[in-house]
Design a protein around this motif. Structure first.
Motif, short mmCIF file in Angstrom:
data_model
loop_
_atom_site.label_atom_id
_atom_site.label_comp_id
_atom_site.label_asym_id
_atom_site.label_seq_id
_atom_site.Cartn_x
_atom_site.Cartn_y
_atom_site.Cartn_z
N THR A 249 40.33 42.98 26.71
CA THR A 249 41.07 42.50 27.87
C THR A 249 41.98 43.63 28.34
N ASP B 40 42.41 33.39 26.32
CA ASP B 40 41.85 33.00 27.62
C ASP B 40 42.92 32.65 28.65
N VAL C 57 45.36 44.79 29.95
CA VAL C 57 46.73 44.31 30.18
C VAL C 57 47.50 45.45 30.85
N TYR D 195 47.96 37.52 37.05
CA TYR D 195 46.74 38.33 37.05
C TYR D 195 47.01 39.60 37.84
N THR E 218 46.28 38.03 24.72
CA THR E 218 44.99 38.29 25.37
C THR E 218 44.03 37.13 25.13
N ARG F 292 41.25 39.44 35.58
CA ARG F 292 41.38 38.22 34.79
C ARG F 292 41.15 38.59 33.33
N THR F 293 41.25 37.64 32.42
CA THR F 293 41.07 37.97 31.00
C THR F 293 39.64 38.34 30.67
N ASP F 294 38.67 37.87 31.47
CA ASP F 294 37.27 38.17 31.16
C ASP F 294 36.49 38.75 32.33
N THR G 217 47.36 39.07 32.47
CA THR G 217 46.91 40.47 32.49
C THR G 217 47.93 41.36 33.19
N ASP H 163 40.45 41.08 22.54
CA ASP H 163 40.59 39.67 22.91
C ASP H 163 41.29 38.89 21.79
#
Length: 191
Positions: A93, A179, A95, A109, A177, A71-73, A183, A156
Motif C-alpha cells: 500500500t 483495507d 502511504v 485518499y 494499511t 486507494r489501499t488497493d 493513504t 498491507d
C-alpha cells in the motif's frame, strides 16, 4: 429430435454472440483506458510507476486535467470523460505523508495531482514502525516532494506509528494499511 438440434444450434449462436459482445466490450474498455494513459504521458506504466511519477513531479509540471486518487488497493485515474482503475502491487500500500508546522488539510485518499502540504522540498527524518511485530519499516532521512509530501510503499495490513523530525521539531501519528486505512496522512503536526 431435429427441432431440438436446431434450437440448441440457435442457442449456441446466441451465447457465442454474447461472449463476443462481452469480449468486444472488454477490448473497448482497455482501449479507452490506454487512451487516457497515453493522453497523460503515462502509457506503458503500471500503478506503482504512475504513483511514483506523479507524487514526485514538480508542482508546475502537474497535469490540471487529471485526478489521480490512491486507494489501499488501486490507483483511480480520471479526467473529464473517463475513469481508469489500476491495481496496486500485491501486498503493498502506498502511504503519502505531509508533516506540517502551521497548516494542513483534511485528506483520506491521497490525490497525486491536487494534494499539497506545507513543507515542500524540506529535509526530514522518517521512522515508520509496525506495532504488532515491532519491525522498523522505514528509517531514513529524505526530502519531501515539491507538493510537501513524502511517500512510502508499506506492507498491507500493517498498523503502527509514523515519527518525523524536521529542524528541531518532532511529531508522530498512527497509521494503518488495512483495507479501511488512509493513504493520505496530513495530521502529523511537528512541534
Amino acid at each position: 429430435m431435429k427441432r431440438a438440434a436446431i434450437i440448441l444450434a440457435a442457442l449456441s449462436l446466441v451465447l457465442a454472440g454474447c461472449t463476443t459482445t462481452d469480449s468486444d466490450s472488454a477490448v473497448a474498455d482497455q482501449t479507452r483506458d490506454q487512451d487516457l494513459l497515453v493522453s497523460q504521458g503515462l502509457a506503458g506504466m503500471d500503478a506503482r510507476d504512475i504513483i511514483d511519477e506523479l507524487d514526485q513531479q514538480a508542482l508546475a509540471d502537474r497535469p490540471t486535467d487529471l485526478i489521480a486518487s490512491v486507494r489501499t488497493d488501486q490507483l483511480i485515474l480520471s479526467d473529464q470523460s473517463q475513469e481508469v482503475a489500476l491495481d496496486l502491487p500485491e501486498n503493498l500500500t502506498y502511504v503519502s505523508i505531509a508533516p506540517y508546522l502551521n497548516q494542513t488539510h483534511d485528506c483520506f485518499y491521497h490525490s497525486l495531482t491536487t494534494c499539497r502540504g506545507e513543507l515542500g522540498n524540506e529535509q526530514i527524518k522518517v521512522k515508520i514502525t509496525d506495532e504488532a511485530s515491532g519491525e522498523v519499516l522505514v528509517n531514513e532521512e529524505t526530502t519531501t516532494f515539491d507538493n510537501g509530501f513524502v511517500g512510502f510503499w508499506l506492507p498491507d495490513n500493517a498498523e503502527g506509528l509514523i515519527e518525523i523530525n524536521h529542524g528541531g521539531h518532532t511529531g508522530a501519528v498512527d497509521f494503518s494499511t488495512t483495507d479501511d486505512g488512509a493513504t493520505c496522512v496530513t495530521d502529523l503536526r511537528l512541534t
